[in-house]
Enzyme design. Structure first.
Site, PDB file in Angstrom:
ATOM      1  N   TYR A   1      -1.027  -0.390  11.033  1.00 46.65           N
ATOM      2  CA  TYR A   1      -1.266  -1.112   9.771  1.00 46.65           C
ATOM      3  C   TYR A   1      -0.138  -0.833   8.773  1.00 46.65           C
ATOM      4  O   TYR A   1       0.471  -1.748   8.221  1.00 46.65           O
ATOM      5  CB  TYR A   1      -2.619  -0.685   9.171  1.00 46.65           C
ATOM      6  CG  TYR A   1      -2.769  -1.026   7.696  1.00 46.65           C
ATOM      7  CD1 TYR A   1      -2.830  -2.356   7.280  1.00 46.65           C
ATOM      8  CD2 TYR A   1      -2.854  -0.026   6.721  1.00 46.65           C
ATOM      9  CE1 TYR A   1      -2.967  -2.682   5.921  1.00 46.65           C
ATOM     10  CE2 TYR A   1      -2.989  -0.339   5.372  1.00 46.65           C
ATOM     11  CZ  TYR A   1      -3.037  -1.659   4.972  1.00 46.65           C
ATOM     12  OH  TYR A   1      -3.160  -1.974   3.636  1.00 46.65           O
TER      13      TYR A   1
ATOM     14  N   THR B   1       0.822  -1.217   0.000  1.00 47.24           N
ATOM     15  CA  THR B   1       0.000   0.000   0.000  1.00 47.24           C
ATOM     16  C   THR B   1       0.856   1.267   0.000  1.00 47.24           C
ATOM     17  O   THR B   1       1.985   1.259   0.505  1.00 47.24           O
ATOM     18  CB  THR B   1      -0.896  -0.004   1.263  1.00 47.24           C
ATOM     19  OG1 THR B   1      -1.434   1.299   1.467  1.00 47.24           O
ATOM     20  CG2 THR B   1      -0.101  -0.369   2.523  1.00 47.24           C
ATOM     21  N   ASP B   2       0.272   2.350  -0.508  1.00 52.51           N
ATOM     22  CA  ASP B   2       0.992   3.637  -0.463  1.00 52.51           C
ATOM     23  C   ASP B   2       1.123   4.161   0.965  1.00 52.51           C
ATOM     24  O   ASP B   2       1.912   5.068   1.229  1.00 52.51           O
ATOM     25  CB  ASP B   2       0.311   4.679  -1.367  1.00 52.51           C
ATOM     26  CG  ASP B   2      -1.117   5.015  -0.969  1.00 52.51           C
ATOM     27  OD1 ASP B   2      -1.650   4.392  -0.028  1.00 52.51           O
ATOM     28  OD2 ASP B   2      -1.716   5.906  -1.617  1.00 52.51           O
ATOM     29  N   GLU B   3       0.357   3.567   1.895  1.00 56.56           N
ATOM     30  CA  GLU B   3       0.412   4.059   3.279  1.00 56.56           C
ATOM     31  C   GLU B   3       1.781   3.828   3.914  1.00 56.56           C
ATOM     32  O   GLU B   3       2.119   4.458   4.906  1.00 56.56           O
ATOM     33  CB  GLU B   3      -0.703   3.418   4.120  1.00 56.56           C
ATOM     34  CG  GLU B   3      -2.073   3.699   3.529  1.00 56.56           C
ATOM     35  CD  GLU B   3      -3.230   3.420   4.462  1.00 56.56           C
ATOM     36  OE1 GLU B   3      -3.055   3.487   5.678  1.00 56.56           O
ATOM     37  OE2 GLU B   3      -4.319   3.133   3.937  1.00 56.56           O
TER      38      GLU B   3
ATOM     39  N   LYS C   1       2.759  -3.355   7.105  1.00 61.68           N
ATOM     40  CA  LYS C   1       2.939  -3.550   5.656  1.00 61.68           C
ATOM     41  C   LYS C   1       4.362  -3.156   5.241  1.00 61.68           C
ATOM     42  O   LYS C   1       4.978  -3.802   4.387  1.00 61.68           O
ATOM     43  CB  LYS C   1       1.905  -2.734   4.866  1.00 61.68           C
ATOM     44  CG  LYS C   1       0.459  -3.163   5.028  1.00 61.68           C
ATOM     45  CD  LYS C   1       0.160  -4.557   4.498  1.00 61.68           C
ATOM     46  CE  LYS C   1       0.201  -4.648   2.986  1.00 61.68           C
ATOM     47  NZ  LYS C   1      -0.229  -6.016   2.516  1.00 61.68           N
TER      48      LYS C   1
ATOM     49  N   GLY D   1      -3.221  10.231  14.608  1.00 58.83           N
ATOM     50  CA  GLY D   1      -2.136  10.087  13.629  1.00 58.83           C
ATOM     51  C   GLY D   1      -2.620  10.019  12.186  1.00 58.83           C
ATOM     52  O   GLY D   1      -1.948   9.438  11.326  1.00 58.83           O
TER      53      GLY D   1
HETATM   54  P1  NAD Z   1      -9.563  -7.275   2.953  1.00 60.04           P
HETATM   55  O1  NAD Z   1      -9.454  -6.995   4.421  1.00 60.04           O
HETATM   56  O2  NAD Z   1     -10.843  -6.989   2.258  1.00 60.04           O
HETATM   57  O3  NAD Z   1      -9.221  -8.818   2.682  1.00 60.04           O
HETATM   58  C1  NAD Z   1      -8.156  -9.480   3.305  1.00 60.04           C
HETATM   59  C2  NAD Z   1      -8.339 -10.974   3.091  1.00 60.04           C
HETATM   60  O4  NAD Z   1      -7.232 -11.647   3.705  1.00 60.04           O
HETATM   61  C3  NAD Z   1      -9.606 -11.526   3.746  1.00 60.04           C
HETATM   62  O5  NAD Z   1     -10.271 -12.382   2.843  1.00 60.04           O
HETATM   63  C4  NAD Z   1      -9.089 -12.302   4.946  1.00 60.04           C
HETATM   64  O6  NAD Z   1      -9.907 -13.409   5.287  1.00 60.04           O
HETATM   65  C5  NAD Z   1      -7.721 -12.745   4.439  1.00 60.04           C
HETATM   66  N1  NAD Z   1      -6.777 -13.021   5.538  1.00 60.04           N
HETATM   67  C6  NAD Z   1      -6.522 -12.260   6.629  1.00 60.04           C
HETATM   68  N2  NAD Z   1      -5.591 -12.846   7.402  1.00 60.04           N
HETATM   69  C7  NAD Z   1      -5.232 -13.991   6.766  1.00 60.04           C
HETATM   70  C8  NAD Z   1      -4.299 -15.028   7.053  1.00 60.04           C
HETATM   71  N3  NAD Z   1      -3.549 -14.983   8.173  1.00 60.04           N
HETATM   72  N4  NAD Z   1      -4.176 -16.051   6.191  1.00 60.04           N
HETATM   73  C9  NAD Z   1      -4.940 -16.113   5.085  1.00 60.04           C
HETATM   74  N5  NAD Z   1      -5.854 -15.173   4.766  1.00 60.04           N
HETATM   75  C10 NAD Z   1      -6.000 -14.127   5.601  1.00 60.04           C
HETATM   76  O7  NAD Z   1      -8.352  -6.487   2.301  1.00 60.04           O
HETATM   77  P2  NAD Z   1      -8.248  -5.839   0.849  1.00 60.04           P
HETATM   78  O8  NAD Z   1      -8.752  -4.458   0.905  1.00 60.04           O
HETATM   79  O9  NAD Z   1      -8.799  -6.777  -0.156  1.00 60.04           O
HETATM   80  O10 NAD Z   1      -6.653  -5.758   0.687  1.00 60.04           O
HETATM   81  C11 NAD Z   1      -5.925  -6.807   0.068  1.00 60.04           C
HETATM   82  C12 NAD Z   1      -4.458  -6.442   0.062  1.00 60.04           C
HETATM   83  O11 NAD Z   1      -4.260  -5.214  -0.641  1.00 60.04           O
HETATM   84  C13 NAD Z   1      -3.892  -6.210   1.471  1.00 60.04           C
HETATM   85  O12 NAD Z   1      -2.604  -6.755   1.516  1.00 60.04           O
HETATM   86  C14 NAD Z   1      -3.838  -4.704   1.606  1.00 60.04           C
HETATM   87  O13 NAD Z   1      -2.806  -4.318   2.487  1.00 60.04           O
HETATM   88  C15 NAD Z   1      -3.566  -4.281   0.178  1.00 60.04           C
HETATM   89  N6  NAD Z   1      -4.054  -2.953  -0.210  1.00 60.04           N
HETATM   90  C16 NAD Z   1      -5.363  -2.592   0.013  1.00 60.04           C
HETATM   91  C17 NAD Z   1      -5.802  -1.334  -0.407  1.00 60.04           C
HETATM   92  C18 NAD Z   1      -7.242  -0.902  -0.217  1.00 60.04           C
HETATM   93  O14 NAD Z   1      -7.581   0.255  -0.504  1.00 60.04           O
HETATM   94  N7  NAD Z   1      -8.156  -1.781   0.208  1.00 60.04           N
HETATM   95  C19 NAD Z   1      -4.919  -0.448  -1.022  1.00 60.04           C
HETATM   96  C20 NAD Z   1      -3.599  -0.853  -1.226  1.00 60.04           C
HETATM   97  C21 NAD Z   1      -3.187  -2.102  -0.824  1.00 60.04           C
END
Ligand code: NAD
Length: 352
Positions: free
Chosen positions: A159, A134-136, A163, A293
């Site tokens: 968070y 993530t960009d965060e 990451k 924060g």
């Molecule tokens: P989400 O919370 O909707 O989904 C996360 C998924 O991971 C869920 O299905 C959960 O059951 C699964 N999970 C959690 N812990 C687990 C484990 N220990 N083992 C196996 N599965 C597990 O998240 P998202 O928004 O779909 O994000 C997906 C990825 O993209 C993440 O890595 C997040 O950091 C990254 N990301 C998200 C965004 C955003 O805007 N949502 C932006 C940039 C990056």
């Protein structure tokens, strides 16, 4: 046929990626997901019954499981999306973030390295480990400028710190062991199937129900919004065209304040649901205590992704938001099922 091990494929972005890949590519997907509160097999209904999609209920921290999946299915790539992903929850309980985002990623990297070493050429040369980040991790920007792949990592929330820690390990596995890794940093995603604790779906659902729309602080924080399908196409492009060891930043060049996003959602709900007695929905906006924060501004310069991966977003924010609101209006059953657990759209992450 190519086989991909995708983790977190029952979440918001992971399920979009699975639906897109199964729909558009001749690939087999092994989908490893723990099904936390954020993971829902309901989001995978479109691919259920597809023999090219194998769902495995399990944890990325489980090394034995990772080893057995890699040896049984022999994937050409691992795409790691599994994560604890909500900043507010990381403020209340950071340890789960360390466990999944840091320890889980390291466990997968270790399993991937052992598997990679066991591969004969040319399979070894083709293998990739893609870390979805993530960009965060870059921290907060002032009023101008953008993050690039060279920006220093300065995470501010638990968070983002988890990451960033994972990103460092991914980098170290490339530098130390030459595991062919790729890392992507993406800006804020929106779109269908997002768990309703995040800004866009929370505002849509509260606006429909005539409930208060809590905006943190004055709503001045700026985010760079990207449709989830554009993000997934960026991940596919990185996997196909990315150079091992490289980082690619994916952003939509769509900066908006949180308040602008909430106002835009309200206007679309007003238009699509003229029958709602509490219109205009913007009257439901309430300014509440800011997130501790809270980063002021994120913005990504996606020039490298365009140049090296040939990737560009297809969605305009306004069109994507409209489709997203329409999707939530059309899918009350999905909303009902994913929010039938403990989470009831309450405020999280106040740190006191
Ligand atoms: P989400 O919370 O909707 O989904 C996360 C998924 O991971 C869920 O299905 C959960 O059951 C699964 N999970 C959690 N812990 C687990 C484990 N220990 N083992 C196996 N599965 C597990 O998240 P998202 O928004 O779909 O994000 C997906 C990825 O993209 C993440 O890595 C997040 O950091 C990254 N990301 C998200 C965004 C955003 O805007 N949502 C932006 C940039 C990056």
């Amino acid at each position: 046929m190519q086989t991909l091990l995708i983790t977190g494929g029952a979440g918001f972005i992971g399920s979009a990626l699975v639906r897109l890949l199964v729909g558009e590519r001749q690939v087999r997907i092994i989908n490893l997901d723990k099904l936390t509160y954020a993971g829902n097999v309901d989001s995978l209904e479109a691919v259920s019954g597809q023999s090219r999609h194998v769902f495995v209920h399990g944890d990325i921290c489980d090394r034995k499981l990772a080893d057995s999946l890699l040896s049984e299915f022999q994937p050409q790539a691992i795409m790691n999306l599994a994560a604890e992903s909500h900043v507010d929850r990381s403020i209340d309980a950071p340890s789960a973030f360390v466990e999944t985002n840091v320890v889980g990623t390291c466990t997968l990297l270790d399993a991937a390295l052992a598997y990679y070493k066991s591969l004969p050429e040319p399979a070894r040369g083709q293998f990739r480990f893609l870390q979805v980040s993530t960009d965060e991790v870059y921290g907060s920007l002032g009023a101008t400028g953008c993050f690039t792949e060279d920006s220093p990592l300065r995470p501010n929330s638990p968070y983002a710190a988890s990451k960033a820690a994972a990103d460092h390990f991914v980098r170290a596995y490339f530098q130390t062991y030459r595991l062919p890794t790729l890392t992507t940093h993406c800006s804020n995603n929106y779109g269908p199937f997002q768990f309703p604790e995040k800004l866009v779906p929370l505002m849509i659902l509260n606006a429909i129900d005539g409930q208060p729309l809590p905006v943190y602080g004055k709503g001045e924080q700026v985010r760079d919004w990207l449709h989830v399908e554009d993000h997934c196409r960026g991940l596919m492009a990185a996997l196909e065209h990315g150079r091992p060891g490289e980082v690619y930043d994916l952003g939509g060049r769509s900066e908006r304040t949180n308040l602008q996003i909430v106002q835009a959602v309200c206007a679309i709900v007003d238009e699509l649901r003229p029958d709602l007695p509490h219109r205009p929905c913007a009257d439901l906006i309430r300014f509440v205590e800011d997130r501790p924060g809270h980063d002021a501004r994120y913005a990504i310069d996606p020039t490298k992704a365009k140049r090296e991966l040939g990737w560009e977003p297809r969605y305009h924010l306004e069109q994507g938001l409209r489709e997203t609101v329409a999707w939530y209006l059309d899918h009350p059953g999905w909303v009902e099922r994913v929010t039938s657990g403990v989470y009831q759209r309450e405020r999280l992450g106040l740190a006191h």
